[in-house]
Design a protein around this motif. Structure first.
Motif, PDB file in Angstrom:
ATOM      1  N   PRO A 149       6.524  12.647  -1.030  1.00 47.01           N
ATOM      2  CA  PRO A 149       6.636  11.424  -0.219  1.00 47.01           C
ATOM      3  C   PRO A 149       6.726  11.683   1.279  1.00 47.01           C
ATOM      4  CG  PRO A 149       8.414  11.541  -1.860  1.00 47.01           C
ATOM      5  CD  PRO A 149       7.621  12.788  -1.962  1.00 47.01           C
ATOM      6  N   SER A 150       7.186  12.864   1.690  1.00 46.42           N
ATOM      7  CA  SER A 150       7.277  13.150   3.123  1.00 46.42           C
ATOM      8  C   SER A 150       5.881  13.221   3.754  1.00 46.42           C
ATOM      9  CB  SER A 150       8.056  14.439   3.377  1.00 46.42           C
ATOM     10  OG  SER A 150       7.352  15.554   2.871  1.00 46.42           O
ATOM     11  N   VAL A 151       4.881  13.674   2.994  1.00 48.85           N
ATOM     12  CA  VAL A 151       3.502  13.707   3.490  1.00 48.85           C
ATOM     13  C   VAL A 151       3.024  12.287   3.785  1.00 48.85           C
ATOM     14  CG1 VAL A 151       1.116  14.231   2.861  1.00 48.85           C
ATOM     15  CG2 VAL A 151       2.932  15.858   2.322  1.00 48.85           C
ATOM     16  N   LEU A 152       3.316  11.367   2.885  1.00 49.93           N
ATOM     17  CA  LEU A 152       2.925   9.967   3.083  1.00 49.93           C
ATOM     18  C   LEU A 152       3.589   9.396   4.330  1.00 49.93           C
ATOM     19  CD1 LEU A 152       1.508   7.396   2.158  1.00 49.93           C
ATOM     20  CD2 LEU A 152       3.471   6.948   0.667  1.00 49.93           C
ATOM     21  N   GLU A 153       4.866   9.670   4.526  1.00 50.63           N
ATOM     22  CA  GLU A 153       5.564   9.156   5.707  1.00 50.63           C
ATOM     23  C   GLU A 153       4.972   9.727   6.998  1.00 50.63           C
ATOM     24  OE1 GLU A 153       7.568   6.550   5.607  1.00 50.63           O
ATOM     25  OE2 GLU A 153       7.178   6.597   3.458  1.00 50.63           O
ATOM     26  N   GLU A 154       4.594  11.003   6.990  1.00 48.27           N
ATOM     27  CA  GLU A 154       3.943  11.611   8.161  1.00 48.27           C
ATOM     28  C   GLU A 154       2.614  10.919   8.451  1.00 48.27           C
ATOM     29  OE1 GLU A 154       3.435  15.858   7.985  1.00 48.27           O
ATOM     30  OE2 GLU A 154       5.457  16.108   7.157  1.00 48.27           O
ATOM     31  N   GLU A 155       1.855  10.642   7.401  1.00 52.51           N
ATOM     32  CA  GLU A 155       0.563   9.992   7.576  1.00 52.51           C
ATOM     33  C   GLU A 155       0.716   8.567   8.108  1.00 52.51           C
ATOM     34  OE1 GLU A 155      -1.438  10.389   3.801  1.00 52.51           O
ATOM     35  OE2 GLU A 155      -1.768  12.530   4.112  1.00 52.51           O
ATOM     36  N   ILE A 156       1.724   7.868   7.652  1.00 52.10           N
ATOM     37  CA  ILE A 156       1.978   6.503   8.135  1.00 52.10           C
ATOM     38  C   ILE A 156       2.348   6.546   9.611  1.00 52.10           C
ATOM     39  CG2 ILE A 156       3.559   4.537   7.984  1.00 52.10           C
ATOM     40  CD1 ILE A 156       3.461   4.989   4.895  1.00 52.10           C
ATOM     41  N   ARG A 157       3.194   7.488  10.001  1.00 51.97           N
ATOM     42  CA  ARG A 157       3.549   7.613  11.428  1.00 51.97           C
ATOM     43  C   ARG A 157       2.303   7.918  12.257  1.00 51.97           C
ATOM     44  NH1 ARG A 157       8.128   9.920   9.227  1.00 51.97           N
ATOM     45  NH2 ARG A 157       7.380  12.050   9.495  1.00 51.97           N
ATOM     46  N   ALA A 158       1.460   8.802  11.778  1.00 46.66           N
ATOM     47  CA  ALA A 158       0.227   9.145  12.502  1.00 46.66           C
ATOM     48  C   ALA A 158      -0.689   7.927  12.631  1.00 46.66           C
ATOM     49  CB  ALA A 158      -0.497  10.286  11.803  1.00 46.66           C
ATOM     50  N   LEU A 159      -0.777   7.145  11.583  1.00 46.67           N
ATOM     51  CA  LEU A 159      -1.613   5.942  11.593  1.00 46.67           C
ATOM     52  C   LEU A 159      -1.080   4.931  12.599  1.00 46.67           C
ATOM     53  CD1 LEU A 159      -4.057   4.636  10.167  1.00 46.67           C
ATOM     54  CD2 LEU A 159      -2.433   3.628   8.568  1.00 46.67           C
ATOM     55  N   GLU A 160       0.237   4.783  12.670  1.00 44.94           N
ATOM     56  CA  GLU A 160       0.839   3.822  13.592  1.00 44.94           C
ATOM     57  C   GLU A 160       0.638   4.218  15.042  1.00 44.94           C
ATOM     58  OE1 GLU A 160       4.838   3.790  12.061  1.00 44.94           O
ATOM     59  OE2 GLU A 160       4.380   2.195  10.621  1.00 44.94           O
ATOM     60  N   LEU A 166       0.836  -1.193   0.000  1.00 44.46           N
ATOM     61  CA  LEU A 166       0.000   0.000   0.000  1.00 44.46           C
ATOM     62  C   LEU A 166       0.875   1.249   0.000  1.00 44.46           C
ATOM     63  CD1 LEU A 166      -2.696   1.469   0.119  1.00 44.46           C
ATOM     64  CD2 LEU A 166      -2.710   1.089   2.606  1.00 44.46           C
ATOM     65  N   ARG A 167       1.891   1.250   0.823  1.00 41.85           N
ATOM     66  CA  ARG A 167       2.824   2.382   0.887  1.00 41.85           C
ATOM     67  C   ARG A 167       3.482   2.609  -0.477  1.00 41.85           C
ATOM     68  NH1 ARG A 167       7.627   2.721   5.236  1.00 41.85           N
ATOM     69  NH2 ARG A 167       5.798   2.752   6.540  1.00 41.85           N
ATOM     70  N   GLU A 168       3.937   1.539  -1.108  1.00 41.20           N
ATOM     71  CA  GLU A 168       4.590   1.662  -2.412  1.00 41.20           C
ATOM     72  C   GLU A 168       3.633   2.194  -3.473  1.00 41.20           C
ATOM     73  OE1 GLU A 168       6.313  -2.156  -3.263  1.00 41.20           O
ATOM     74  OE2 GLU A 168       7.671  -2.015  -1.545  1.00 41.20           O
ATOM     75  N   LEU A 169       2.390   1.707  -3.454  1.00 40.94           N
ATOM     76  CA  LEU A 169       1.400   2.165  -4.419  1.00 40.94           C
ATOM     77  C   LEU A 169       1.136   3.661  -4.240  1.00 40.94           C
ATOM     78  CD1 LEU A 169      -0.695   1.502  -6.635  1.00 40.94           C
ATOM     79  CD2 LEU A 169      -2.308   0.992  -4.785  1.00 40.94           C
ATOM     80  N   LEU A 170       0.930   4.084  -3.008  1.00 36.58           N
ATOM     81  CA  LEU A 170       0.668   5.500  -2.747  1.00 36.58           C
ATOM     82  C   LEU A 170       1.883   6.362  -3.060  1.00 36.58           C
ATOM     83  CD1 LEU A 170      -1.376   5.185   0.547  1.00 36.58           C
ATOM     84  CD2 LEU A 170      -2.226   5.973  -1.665  1.00 36.58           C
ATOM     85  N   ALA A 171       3.078   5.877  -2.741  1.00 34.38           N
ATOM     86  CA  ALA A 171       4.300   6.658  -2.971  1.00 34.38           C
ATOM     87  C   ALA A 171       4.502   6.996  -4.442  1.00 34.38           C
ATOM     88  CB  ALA A 171       5.513   5.910  -2.423  1.00 34.38           C
ATOM     89  N   THR A 172       4.063   6.118  -5.329  1.00 35.71           N
ATOM     90  CA  THR A 172       4.233   6.381  -6.761  1.00 35.71           C
ATOM     91  C   THR A 172       3.196   7.361  -7.297  1.00 35.71           C
ATOM     92  OG1 THR A 172       2.890   4.474  -7.402  1.00 35.71           O
ATOM     93  CG2 THR A 172       5.270   4.115  -7.190  1.00 35.71           C
ATOM     94  N   HIS A 173       2.190   7.705  -6.486  1.00 36.71           N
ATOM     95  CA  HIS A 173       1.110   8.579  -6.952  1.00 36.71           C
ATOM     96  C   HIS A 173       0.918   9.846  -6.115  1.00 36.71           C
ATOM     97  CE1 HIS A 173       0.182   4.793  -8.972  1.00 36.71           C
ATOM     98  NE2 HIS A 173      -0.363   5.567  -9.891  1.00 36.71           N
ATOM     99  N   ILE A 174       1.701  10.026  -5.074  1.00 36.72           N
ATOM    100  CA  ILE A 174       1.617  11.232  -4.244  1.00 36.72           C
ATOM    101  C   ILE A 174       2.867  12.059  -4.499  1.00 36.72           C
ATOM    102  CG2 ILE A 174       1.645  12.083  -1.867  1.00 36.72           C
ATOM    103  CD1 ILE A 174      -0.101   9.729  -1.082  1.00 36.72           C
ATOM    104  N   ALA A 175       2.663  13.330  -4.792  1.00 37.04           N
ATOM    105  CA  ALA A 175       3.752  14.211  -5.197  1.00 37.04           C
ATOM    106  C   ALA A 175       4.832  14.374  -4.123  1.00 37.04           C
ATOM    107  CB  ALA A 175       3.197  15.579  -5.588  1.00 37.04           C
TER     108      ALA A 175
END
Length: 121
Positions: free
Chosen positions: A108-119, A97-106
Motif C-alpha cells: 500500500p505504500s507504493v500506492l500512496e507514493e503514486e497518489i502523491r506524485a499524481l497530485e 479508485l484508491r480503495e479498489l487499487l489498495a485491495t489489489h496491490i501488495a
C-alpha cells in the motif's frame, strides 16, 4: 511485469476482472476490466468495436461498493485488448479508485507514493 515496463508506465497496475461499460456519445460497449492503475485502464475488446478513436470515453467500472467513473482516451488496440489513458479522476471517484487499487496491490505504500506524485502533476 518487468521492472522496465513498470518504469515506463509510471503507475502500478492491478489485475482485476470486473464489468466495465465503455461510453462514447450514444454508444455503450459492455466489456471486462483486465487491469487498472491511477493513470490507465485495460479492457477486453468487444466483437463490434466502432468507436471514434480520437474522441473521449467514459468508463464505468462496476465494483462491489458501487460504480467508479473514469474519463479516458484510447491509447492502443492490440490482440483483443484496449488500453485507455485516464485523463481525469474527479473528487468523488478518487477515493473509490484508491480503495479498489489498495485491495489489489501488495504494498500500500507504493500506492500512496503514486497518489502523491499524481497530485503534484
Amino acid at each position: 511485469m518487468t521492472e522496465r515496463a513498470t518504469e515506463h508506465r509510471g503507475f502500478t497496475r492491478a489485475t482485476i476482472d470486473l464489468p466495465v461499460e465503455v461510453h462514447q456519445g450514444g454508444s455503450v460497449w459492455e466489456q471486462r476490466l483486465i487491469d487498472i492503475s491511477l493513470a490507465g485502464v485495460s479492457t477486453d475488446q468487444p466483437d463490434l468495436w466502432d468507436a471514434q478513436y480520437n474522441e473521449p470515453f467514459t468508463l464505468i467500472i462496476q465494483t462491489a461498493d458501487g460504480a467508479l467513473e473514469l474519463h479516458a482516451y484510447l491509447q492502443h488496440v492490440e490482440a483483443g485488448r484496449l488500453g485507455f489513458a485516464v485523463q481525469h479522476v474527479d473528487r468523488e471517484n478518487i477515493e473509490p479508485l484508491r480503495e479498489l487499487l489498495a485491495t489489489h496491490i501488495a504494498d500500500p505504500s507504493v500506492l500512496e507514493e503514486e497518489i502523491r506524485a499524481l497530485e503534484q502533476e
